[in-house]
Design a protein around this motif. Structure first.
Motif, PDB file in Angstrom:
ATOM      1  N   GLY A  59       0.783  -1.224   0.000  1.00 53.39           N
ATOM      2  CA  GLY A  59       0.000   0.000   0.000  1.00 53.39           C
ATOM      3  C   GLY A  59       0.818   1.278   0.000  1.00 53.39           C
ATOM      4  O   GLY A  59       0.266   2.365   0.134  1.00 53.39           O
ATOM      5  N   LYS A  60       2.127   1.182  -0.151  1.00 49.70           N
ATOM      6  CA  LYS A  60       2.979   2.365  -0.165  1.00 49.70           C
ATOM      7  C   LYS A  60       3.575   2.550  -1.555  1.00 49.70           C
ATOM      8  O   LYS A  60       4.069   1.607  -2.153  1.00 49.70           O
ATOM      9  N   ALA A  61       3.517   3.789  -2.027  1.00 54.89           N
ATOM     10  CA  ALA A  61       4.138   4.127  -3.313  1.00 54.89           C
ATOM     11  C   ALA A  61       5.633   4.321  -3.077  1.00 54.89           C
ATOM     12  O   ALA A  61       6.035   5.129  -2.246  1.00 54.89           O
ATOM     13  N   ILE A  62       6.434   3.562  -3.803  1.00 53.95           N
ATOM     14  CA  ILE A  62       7.886   3.625  -3.651  1.00 53.95           C
ATOM     15  C   ILE A  62       8.500   4.013  -4.986  1.00 53.95           C
ATOM     16  O   ILE A  62       8.200   3.406  -6.016  1.00 53.95           O
ATOM     17  N   LEU A  84      11.720   5.436  -0.075  1.00 57.71           N
ATOM     18  CA  LEU A  84      11.412   4.532   1.035  1.00 57.71           C
ATOM     19  C   LEU A  84      12.310   3.301   1.137  1.00 57.71           C
ATOM     20  O   LEU A  84      12.047   2.417   1.946  1.00 57.71           O
ATOM     21  N   MET A  85      13.351   3.212   0.322  1.00 58.29           N
ATOM     22  CA  MET A  85      14.270   2.073   0.405  1.00 58.29           C
ATOM     23  C   MET A  85      15.606   2.515   0.971  1.00 58.29           C
ATOM     24  O   MET A  85      16.116   3.577   0.617  1.00 58.29           O
ATOM     25  N   PHE A 114      10.689   1.951   6.233  1.00 62.72           N
ATOM     26  CA  PHE A 114       9.580   1.889   7.173  1.00 62.72           C
ATOM     27  C   PHE A 114       9.560   0.514   7.832  1.00 62.72           C
ATOM     28  O   PHE A 114      10.105  -0.440   7.308  1.00 62.72           O
ATOM     29  N   SER A 115       8.942   0.478   8.971  1.00 62.92           N
ATOM     30  CA  SER A 115       8.994  -0.730   9.792  1.00 62.92           C
ATOM     31  C   SER A 115       8.140  -1.862   9.223  1.00 62.92           C
ATOM     32  O   SER A 115       6.938  -1.714   9.028  1.00 62.92           O
ATOM     33  N   MET A 121       8.962  -9.333   5.806  1.00 64.68           N
ATOM     34  CA  MET A 121       9.732  -8.792   4.682  1.00 64.68           C
ATOM     35  C   MET A 121      10.397  -9.922   3.897  1.00 64.68           C
ATOM     36  O   MET A 121      10.317  -9.963   2.670  1.00 64.68           O
ATOM     37  N   LYS A 122      11.033 -10.851   4.593  1.00 63.16           N
ATOM     38  CA  LYS A 122      11.698 -11.971   3.923  1.00 63.16           C
ATOM     39  C   LYS A 122      10.691 -12.819   3.160  1.00 63.16           C
ATOM     40  O   LYS A 122      10.949 -13.257   2.047  1.00 63.16           O
TER      41      LYS A 122
END
Length: 142
Positions: A59-62, A84-85, A114-115, A121-122
């Protein structure tokens, strides 16, 4: 940082697959989640060396820019900048097995600003590799 890699045999020649990998500006039409990709710079042989991308993850635009370097048997990339990276580096390694078959290894290391719990994540990174590689194989076959 999440790391993942996958090796598979694809039913496509290495040259055809490399053309699909280099087709950055058309990624939005065949790579899920990529909304734009633009070649910013090309090297001496006219091959893209810097590419800017926009994707959506959780849901985040990167947006991010990668430097690409073609090496014997493939390609590697490193992060230049991103909103964001923290890190994005990886590689494609192509080993021809004949005119219509290639052993392909895709590896990536990714970290976001971001957390996101490490295990999530993996899992996200690793679970996306089969469909990503299939998209490139399909594009290369035509």
């Amino acid at each position: 940082m999440a790391e993942a890699s996958r090796t598979a045999t694809m039913k496509v020649g290495a040259e055809s697959l490399m053309r699909a990998i280099r087709d950055y500006e058309n990624y939005p039409s065949f790579v899920q989640g990529v909304s734009s990709a633009r070649v910013i710079d090309k090297g001496g042989q006219g091959l893209p060396t810097r590419v800017s991308y926009a994707i959506e993850v959780m849901g985040k635009a990167i947006s991010y820019t990668l430097d690409h370097e073609e090496v014997d048997g493939g390609l590697r990339w490193t992060l230049v900048e991103s909103n964001l990276m923290k890190a994005n580096e990886g590689s494609w390694v192509l080993r021809p097995l004949g005119p219509e078959a290639t052993e392909v290894t895709y590896a990536v290391k990714l970290d976001l600003n971001f957390s996101v719990p490490g295990f999530i994540m993996k899992s996200l990174v690793a679970s996306s590799l089969p469909s990503l590689m299939a998209a490139f194989e399909k594009r290369a076959v035509g």
